[in-house]
Design an enzyme around this catalytic site. Structure first.
Site, PDB file in Angstrom:
ATOM      1  N   GLY A  77     -41.835  20.998 -30.739  1.00 38.07           N
ATOM      2  CA  GLY A  77     -40.735  22.136 -30.464  1.00 38.07           C
ATOM      3  C   GLY A  77     -40.533  22.926 -31.450  1.00 38.07           C
ATOM      4  N   ASN A 212     -37.576  11.727 -31.088  1.00 42.71           N
ATOM      5  CA  ASN A 212     -37.795  13.051 -31.320  1.00 42.71           C
ATOM      6  C   ASN A 212     -37.173  13.489 -32.648  1.00 42.71           C
ATOM      7  OD1 ASN A 212     -37.728  13.358 -28.552  1.00 42.71           O
ATOM      8  ND2 ASN A 212     -35.468  14.047 -28.227  1.00 42.71           N
ATOM      9  N   ILE A 213     -38.328  14.192 -33.439  1.00 41.65           N
ATOM     10  CA  ILE A 213     -38.016  14.533 -35.006  1.00 41.65           C
ATOM     11  C   ILE A 213     -36.783  15.143 -35.247  1.00 41.65           C
ATOM     12  CG2 ILE A 213     -39.055  16.888 -34.832  1.00 41.65           C
ATOM     13  CD1 ILE A 213     -40.678  15.453 -37.476  1.00 41.65           C
ATOM     14  N   ASP A 214     -35.793  15.486 -34.149  1.00 43.00           N
ATOM     15  CA  ASP A 214     -34.552  16.232 -34.579  1.00 43.00           C
ATOM     16  C   ASP A 214     -33.500  15.289 -34.427  1.00 43.00           C
ATOM     17  OD1 ASP A 214     -34.137  16.302 -31.784  1.00 43.00           O
ATOM     18  OD2 ASP A 214     -34.153  18.272 -31.468  1.00 43.00           O
ATOM     19  N   LYS A 357     -29.356  20.007 -32.030  1.00 42.04           N
ATOM     20  CA  LYS A 357     -30.125  20.823 -31.292  1.00 42.04           C
ATOM     21  C   LYS A 357     -29.317  22.188 -31.581  1.00 42.04           C
ATOM     22  CE  LYS A 357     -31.880  17.609 -28.762  1.00 42.04           C
ATOM     23  NZ  LYS A 357     -33.425  17.394 -28.944  1.00 42.04           N
TER      24      LYS A 357
END
Length: 469
Positions: A77, A212-214, A357
């Site tokens: 992303g 997810n890396i976030d 996010k």
């Protein structure tokens, strides 16, 4: 098929084959992918409470389990939703540390503490690969082996004609918008095609932990790993999905259901319109998928070779900058749960789901609500409530650069429940926010919260008069 001259076109052949299969399935599918009437609640034992898993304790040799593990981060992303160019993983989230820095620190800490060799694998996309590889050089002296592979590159299609937008294979000029990475469900095929899957199995690796890396809460959990590695033979669990209890903020998250005798992920995109409200209900579907997944490597290899990986197609409509309506076909990594043997949900604490996010999320993780140790963020013991405050920052804060200029220092938020900020607002140093704070600068007005202010249950509007809330 004509000869492809350069390296990326060798990959194009594999991508084309994958896209052809996906497109073919898309054309065949008629109607919704689930029949609502067949949906059942998962059986009691198919979703285990985390406490029950943790109560088993840990073995004397944690290192043996860790040496069977590979950490995989979904790194395809871009940071565009937060106004950044380049990979999202390179945004600074805490004390100048990026998402990627924190991940490397976590794994390095494990490797040093237990004298193990847990590698990190990044699934990049054509959007993030080049920038990520440049930055990886800075970790050469860290005690973590880092591998990368690329997810596929598929063509976007005109919504009406279903013809590709790109005129040829190039990714520049008019063709730049013609391509997309097809969702994280592509991990199985790309990982397998890259040769890295076989390489890791040959090194004795048995499980991957994918997230997810976030999601800053997605750290390696030794209890879940031990549960996987110590399964009785013959009843090996090949897939664990970490789920957590829904709150009002998570009503759109995918949930686990029982469908035709299998545990299955149900996403909002698959729900018939008449049942969307029911899907969002916190009482019927109490949990949602965090996208923290533990998956058997030999099982991925088997399913890929048998062509038995079956994931529902997500049709994602987009409007390009020029106003062109396109669709992109995607799949979700968790949707493959129904293909694996003895799949299990584990209901984990909310602290394992801490996604960033938006800049509102960023404010939370940069604040004194969390302390940082060895790359892991943990809720401060000084916070009296286990839940995080609800933060809504207005459009003046959307971009990270602008957000940073609006805070001389991050406010004290230990006793905050709710914060809403709208309009042209800046915060001086050492501001303290408690209870419910609402700050609204009307169009044309500007509000500067003075250094050292303490706002508790206040509404601050237009002319900086502070009113009791």
């Amino acid at each position: 098929m004509r000869r492809f001259p350069d390296e990326h076109c060798r990959v194009c052949k594999k991508d084309f084959k994958g896209f052809k299969n996906l497109f073919h399935r898309f054309l065949q599918v008629k109607g919704p992918s689930v029949e609502w009437i067949k949906i059942k609640r998962p059986p009691e034992d198919s979703i285990q409470p985390y406490d029950k898993i943790a109560a088993r304790g840990l073995p004397d040799s944690v290192a043996d389990s860790l040496n069977k593990l590979v950490v995989v981060k979904l790194n395809g992303g871009l940071g565009t939703s937060m106004g950044c160019k380049g990979p999202k993983s390179l945004i600074s989230v805490r004390n100048e540390n990026t998402f990627l820095d924190l991940t490397v620190q976590q794994i390095e800490h494990l490797n040093k503490m237990y004298n193990t060799d847990v590698p990190l694998v990044l699934m990049n996309s054509f959007n993030t690969d080049e920038d990520t590889k440049k930055i990886l050089q800075k970790y050469t002296h860290h005690r973590v082996k880092i591998h990368t592979f690329n997810q596929s590159r598929y063509p976007r299609m005109h919504k009406e004609s279903l013809l590709p937008v790109a005129a040829n294979l190039s990714m520049t000029g008019q063709n730049a918008d013609g391509w997309y990475p097809p969702g994280h469900g592509d991990i199985y095929a790309s990982f397998y095609n890259s040769g890295l899957l076989d390489q890791l199995i040959a090194q004795g690796k048995e499980y991957i932990f994918v997230s997810n890396i976030d999601n800053l809460g997605a750290t390696v959990d030794l209890h879940i790993l031990h549960h996987l590695v110590s399964q009785p033979n013959g009843k090996g669990c090949e897939f664990v999905m970490e789920v957590t209890d829904k709150t009002r903020a998570d009503v759109k998250g995918g949930t686990l259901i029982q469908y035709e005798g299998k545990l299955r992920l149900l996403e909002i995109a698959q729900v018939p319109k008449a049942h969307v409200d029911e899907f969002k209900s916190v009482s019927k579907f109490k949990i949602f998928n965090t996208n923290n997944l533990w998956i058997s490597l030999p099982a991925i290899k088997r399913l890929q070779e048998q062509n038995a990986m079956d994931m529902e197609i997500i049709v994602n409509p987009k409007t390009l900058d020029g106003g062109l309506n396109v669709i992109q076909l995607e799949t979700a990594v968790g949707a493959a749960i129904k293909c694996f043997d003895n799949a299990l949900g584990i209901n984990v604490p909310r602290s394992r789901f801490l996604p960033v996010k938006t800049t509102s999320d960023l404010l939370l993780v940069m604040s004194n609500l969390y302390s940082l140790e060895a790359g892991c963020l943990t809720m401060s013991p000084k916070r009296e409530f286990p839940t995080t405050p609800h933060v809504k920052l207005g459009s003046s804060f959307t971009k990270v650069q602008e957000y940073l200029t609006r805070f001389e220092s991050i406010p004290d938020m230990l006793e905050l429940d709710h914060l809403t900020v709208s309009g042209d607002v800046t915060f001086g140093k050492n501001v303290s926010l408690k209870g419910t704070v609402i700050i609204i600068a009307n169009h044309g007005d500007r509000i500067d919260i003075p250094a050292g202010s303490m706002l508790e249950n206040k509404i601050v509007s237009g002319n900086l008069r502070i009113l009791d809330h």
